[in-house]
Design a protein around this motif. Structure first.
Motif, short mmCIF file in Angstrom:
data_model
loop_
_atom_site.label_atom_id
_atom_site.label_comp_id
_atom_site.label_asym_id
_atom_site.label_seq_id
_atom_site.Cartn_x
_atom_site.Cartn_y
_atom_site.Cartn_z
N PHE A 72 -12.45 0.31 -45.20
CA PHE A 72 -13.45 0.06 -43.84
C PHE A 72 -14.89 0.56 -44.43
CE2 PHE A 72 -9.98 0.37 -40.44
CZ PHE A 72 -9.89 -1.05 -40.64
N ARG B 102 0.71 -4.75 -48.93
CA ARG B 102 1.04 -4.24 -50.15
C ARG B 102 1.93 -3.02 -49.77
NH1 ARG B 102 -3.49 -0.29 -51.24
NH2 ARG B 102 -2.39 0.58 -49.41
N ASP B 103 1.88 -2.32 -48.72
CA ASP B 103 2.96 -1.35 -48.26
C ASP B 103 4.35 -1.73 -47.82
OD1 ASP B 103 0.80 0.31 -49.09
OD2 ASP B 103 0.15 0.75 -47.03
N ALA C 162 -5.15 -7.12 -33.05
CA ALA C 162 -4.23 -8.42 -33.45
C ALA C 162 -3.03 -8.15 -33.90
CB ALA C 162 -5.20 -8.45 -35.05
N ASP D 105 -12.12 -6.86 -41.08
CA ASP D 105 -11.19 -5.60 -40.81
C ASP D 105 -9.72 -6.00 -40.80
OD1 ASP D 105 -13.49 -3.98 -40.32
OD2 ASP D 105 -13.73 -4.92 -38.50
N VAL D 106 -9.41 -7.01 -39.85
CA VAL D 106 -8.09 -7.44 -39.86
C VAL D 106 -7.63 -7.98 -41.36
CG1 VAL D 106 -6.27 -9.06 -38.70
CG2 VAL D 106 -8.19 -7.74 -37.40
N ALA E 289 -6.87 -5.12 -43.42
CA ALA E 289 -5.74 -4.29 -43.04
C ALA E 289 -4.57 -5.06 -43.31
CB ALA E 289 -5.71 -4.23 -41.39
N VAL F 224 -3.60 -4.34 -46.95
CA VAL F 224 -2.96 -3.07 -47.39
C VAL F 224 -1.59 -3.11 -46.52
CG1 VAL F 224 -3.08 -0.63 -46.50
CG2 VAL F 224 -5.16 -1.81 -47.10
N LEU F 225 -1.53 -3.61 -45.51
CA LEU F 225 0.00 -3.97 -44.84
C LEU F 225 1.06 -4.80 -45.77
CD1 LEU F 225 -1.16 -4.45 -41.03
CD2 LEU F 225 -0.11 -2.16 -42.11
N ARG G 69 -12.95 -0.61 -35.50
CA ARG G 69 -12.24 -1.28 -36.53
C ARG G 69 -10.74 -1.02 -36.31
NH1 ARG G 69 -15.92 -2.73 -40.31
NH2 ARG G 69 -18.02 -2.07 -40.17
N MET H 106 -9.26 -16.12 -35.09
CA MET H 106 -9.90 -14.87 -35.01
C MET H 106 -10.41 -14.62 -36.43
SD MET H 106 -7.63 -11.62 -33.68
CE MET H 106 -6.50 -12.00 -34.59
N ALA I 20 4.72 0.58 -36.69
CA ALA I 20 4.17 0.97 -38.24
C ALA I 20 2.53 0.71 -38.03
CB ALA I 20 4.74 0.39 -39.32
N ILE I 21 2.33 -0.69 -37.61
CA ILE I 21 0.93 -0.79 -37.84
C ILE I 21 -0.02 0.24 -36.69
CG2 ILE I 21 -1.17 -2.81 -37.15
CD1 ILE I 21 1.08 -4.53 -38.18
N VAL J 3 4.80 -3.38 -44.93
CA VAL J 3 4.90 -3.72 -43.41
C VAL J 3 5.16 -4.96 -43.26
CG1 VAL J 3 3.96 -3.14 -41.31
CG2 VAL J 3 3.78 -1.45 -43.13
N ALA K 158 3.66 2.50 -43.24
CA ALA K 158 2.28 2.06 -43.65
C ALA K 158 1.52 3.22 -44.37
CB ALA K 158 1.30 1.54 -42.64
N GLY K 159 1.07 3.00 -45.39
CA GLY K 159 0.33 3.91 -46.15
C GLY K 159 -1.11 4.24 -45.64
N PRO K 160 -1.77 4.68 -46.05
CA PRO K 160 -3.29 5.09 -45.50
C PRO K 160 -4.07 3.70 -45.62
CG PRO K 160 -3.03 6.25 -47.53
CD PRO K 160 -1.63 5.88 -47.30
N PRO K 161 -4.56 3.24 -44.50
CA PRO K 161 -5.23 2.14 -44.42
C PRO K 161 -6.46 2.03 -45.32
CG PRO K 161 -5.53 3.36 -42.54
CD PRO K 161 -4.51 4.18 -43.28
N GLU L 277 -9.53 -3.22 -33.48
CA GLU L 277 -9.57 -4.77 -33.69
C GLU L 277 -8.16 -4.94 -34.54
OE1 GLU L 277 -12.01 -7.06 -33.47
OE2 GLU L 277 -12.39 -8.08 -35.34
N VAL L 278 -7.57 -4.06 -35.45
CA VAL L 278 -6.39 -4.22 -36.22
C VAL L 278 -5.19 -4.24 -34.98
CG1 VAL L 278 -4.75 -3.48 -37.78
CG2 VAL L 278 -7.28 -3.59 -38.23
N TYR M 215 -3.03 2.93 -37.51
CA TYR M 215 -4.25 2.56 -37.12
C TYR M 215 -4.45 3.51 -35.79
CZ TYR M 215 -4.87 -0.46 -40.98
OH TYR M 215 -4.72 -1.06 -42.27
#
Lengths: 389, 326
Positions: A380, B15-16, A18, B5-6, B9, B12-13, A11, B1, A35-36, B18, A369-372, A14-15, A40
């Motif tokens: 997840f 909201r934060d 992307a 999961d994306v 993410a 979350v990104l 997972r 795509m 940051a991403i 990013v 970034a905060g915790p995912p 995958e992020v 992750y």
């Protein structure tokens, strides 16, 4: 069924993948990308494409070479010995795959895919020879193999394994007297759940890919079962390995139903693909449409082949350009969630993407970034993942 | 795509902070499958249309000559070529030595169609009216030059590759037909191999020249990949049969060239060349050493152990390189 830590690693990967695509398309600034990547992290050992391909090929050569060596020093040893050796190799390859994916934390490294595929190949060889020795019908050995394919695809979650599992199920069904209706029933019944699986958050990314490829295989199988030319030529029945099974399945209404289905199924697939925004069904519908026109031409030639091909090419060209123009004419360059433009490549971006890319220049510096994973949001889960690491 | 999961993410990104709200909205839509690109499907359809039209023309030339007559067919094809290339010339941006973005989704496909129809027209004229006589194979050279010229003018990598492969095909066809007497000293097989080696070297040199002169440098990977592919295949073709000296020359050549290629193409972007080089070197190594190993079980064990050895070596090289990269 997949180990939780492997599902979680997939997972995250995958992020990251992307984010890399967004950055490469100029959609993200380097700070946001960084940051991403930090939020992750990837804990797997991955190989670049060249090394991965070589590791895959060399692992195949090494293991099949060892198998050949043991066969040759035993001078064949008879079918029972070969079947036993194949079963031992299947077990060893399965253990090697588990070790690489778990203990060695390997992913996209080539060798683990090679051992996974060899597990299935050696299992097939062992089962085939074992069934021959015990005079068991092909339905039993192929049924066991199909089940093994499904279990391995669920456990190791590869797209290739998902595709192979679907093919094995179809080959198994082809051994029955009513192979064609079984293909239609099982194929049609499995497409919707498989497509749902390909979008399900409960599954890991490679499991979703496996579902997606298996769905494509099942759609193809359904079309092949209902196609008139396939019915007349007995293409599905030709897959039978056991000649003792009864001859081709036939029913009085089969031909008229096949005529109607050959004409209608591609249109149904096109409609469903458009409505669900599922490009797999759309592509299957277009391919089916071409196959149905070819079938019609085979039975009732509309035009000489040369003119039909020229006409089909010109119509396709005009229809494609017309469709693109129509989609681009919609608000923001899209209609019903479809856009004619590439989303994350250098050229042909739709207006919405261009606007956002323009805004990237003025966007604030990326915050850390905060915790995912937070309770109830962006968490997840599924596929065995615990959501904590 | 489409990816839950994306999508998760992105939420979350966003909201934060990013991702900007605009980015998060669009990326979220794509990840959830609410915005889907039809671009690859449209490209496939355009390619299918070009193939269908070209196939139709091929069948027309084969089966339906009587419908029109040879001259009319040649003229009709010429008109179609003019229509395609005329549109391309009108739509094309000004010439540039660098990469040029396609002005339209159909641009590359109409260009390809025009080029293929032009080749069909030339082949038809040559076959039907025989203007080149005994030197008929030269029409392939002419087609190759036309493809390459169009590729350079309109910045089409597909046509560039077609131009190079047509050139290689010209050499193969010429050696086996109109130039048989010229290569009588070598025999058919070695003559084809020699021409293959020459083509491979020529393509590699052409790729290097493009980079050095900064002229369509982005065509270089295609020329280099094709050049090395033809070169290694030509050398590999001589490793199985022939006089002893020739056999060992080819086997040693495959090993040496493979090693050279693998060492020269270590950059990640050149992974196709790297794979080709390592596999060629391994095949050359086996061809050089297997004759000394007893056939049967020892050979199988030797192949298995050598594959393991090479795999370990590659993984060590990779690990060392990963450590060296910050």
């Amino acid at each position: 069924m997949m180990a939780p830590e492997i599902a979680l690693a997939e997972r995250r990967h995958e992020v990251r993948r992307a984010a890399r695509a967004w950055a490469a398309a100029g959609f993200l600034g380097p700070e946001s990308h960084g940051a991403i990547t930090e939020a992750y992290p990837d804990d797997r050992t991955r190989l670049p494409a060249g090394f991965r391909i070589l590791a895959f090929i060399l692992t195949l050569v090494a293991i099949t070479g060892s198998f050949g060596f043991l066969l040759l020093i035993g001078d064949g040893g008879g079918e029972r010995a070969v079947a036993t050796l194949a079963a031992v190799f299947a077990a060893l390859c399965a253990v090697a795959t588990e070790m690489q994916r778990g203990w060695l934390r390997r992913a996209d490294a080539g060798a683990e895919l090679a051992t996974a595929l060899l597990t299935l190949i050696f299992a097939a060889l062992g089962l085939w020879l074992g069934a021959g020795l015990s005079n068991a019908p092909a339905t039993i050995s192929l049924g066991v193999l199909a089940l093994a394919g499904l279990v391995l695809a669920a456990r190791w979650g590869s797209g290739v394994l998902g595709l192979l599992a679907a093919v094995l199920v179809l080959v198994w069904l082809a051994q029955f007297a009513a192979a064609r209706p079984l293909w239609i029933l099982v194929g049609a019944a499995s497409v919707v759940p498989l497509l749902a699986g390909s979008r399900s958050p409960a599954l890991a990314p490679t499991q979703r890919l496996g579902c997606w490829l298996a769905a494509g295989t099942m759609v193809l199988a359904v079309y092949l079962s209902v196609n008139l030319l396939s019915l007349d030529r007995g293409w599905v029945e030709d897959l039978r390995l056991d000649s003792a099974v009864a001859a081709a399945w036939s029913a009085p209404a089969a031909r008229p139903v096949a005529v109607a289905a050959t004409a209608l199924l591609p249109l149904l697939l096109l409609g469903a693909g458009w409505r669900r925004r599922e490009s797999l069904l759309l592509v299957a519908g277009l391919a089916g449409l071409a196959a149905s026109v070819a079938t019609l031409q085979h039975y009732r030639p509309l035009l000489p082949d040369a003119y039909l091909l020229l006409l089909a090419g010109l119509i396709t060209l005009a229809a494609t350009l017309g469709c693109r123009r129509w989609l681009r004419g919609g608000p923001g360059g899209e209609r019903q969630g479809w856009t004619a433009d590439a989303l994350f490549t250098g050229g042909n971006r739709p207006d919405t993407v261009r606007d956002v890319i323009g805004a990237v220049v003025f966007s604030p510096a990326a915050a850390a970034a905060g915790p995912p994973e937070r309770p109830g949001e962006g968490r997840f889960g599924g596929g065995g993942a615990t959501g904590s690491y | 795509m489409i990816s839950p999961d994306v999508a998760s993410a992105v939420r979350v990104l966003g909201r934060d902070g990013v991702l900007t709200p605009g980015q998060a909205t669009l990326l979220g839509r794509v990840a959830r499958g609410e915005l889907v690109s039809l671009y690859p499907v449209l490209q496939t359809l355009l390619y299918g249309a070009v193939l269908a039209i070209t196939g139709g023309v091929a069948l027309l030339l084969k089966d339906r000559v009587a419908d029109f007559g040879p001259l009319t067919i040649a003229l009709l094809l010429s008109l179609a070529v003019l229509a395609c290339l005329g549109w391309v010339a009108r739509a094309a941006p000004a010439f540039s030595r660098g990469l040029v973005e396609s002005p339209h989704i159909a641009f590359d496909y109409i260009l390809l169609l025009g080029a293929l129809l032009l080749a069909a027209d030339l082949a038809w004229c040559e076959w039907r009216f025989t203007p080149l006589g005994a030197n008929w194979a030269w029409h392939l050279c002419l087609v190759s030059v036309i493809y390459s010229a169009l590729a350079l003018r309109f910045d089409s990598r597909v046509l560039f590759v077609l131009g190079l492969t047509t050139f290689a095909a010209w050499r193969g066809v010429a050696v086996l037909s109109v130039e048989q007497a010229l290569f009588a000293w070598a025999g058919a097989g070695p003559a084809v191999r020699l021409n293959g080696i020459a083509c491979g070297l020529l393509f590699i040199a052409a790729g290097q020249a493009l980079v050095r002169r900064d002229f369509k440098a982005h065509f270089e990977p295609a020329a280099t990949l094709l050049g090395w592919g033809i070169l290694l295949l030509a050398v590999a073709g001589g490793t199985a049969t022939g006089p002893d000296a020739s056999l060992w020359l080819h086997r040693g050549g495959l090993l040496g060239l493979g090693l050279l290629l693998a060492l020269r193409s270590a950059a990640p972007a050149r992974f196709g060349l790297f794979v080709m080089g390592v596999l060629a070197a391994y095949a050359g190594f086996l061809a050089c050493t297997l004759p000394w190993v007893s056939s049967g079980a020892p050979s199988a064990l030797y192949i298995a152990l050598s594959a393991v050895g090479l795999l370990v070596l590659l993984l060590r090289v990779r690990a060392r390189r990963a450590r060296a990269t910050p």
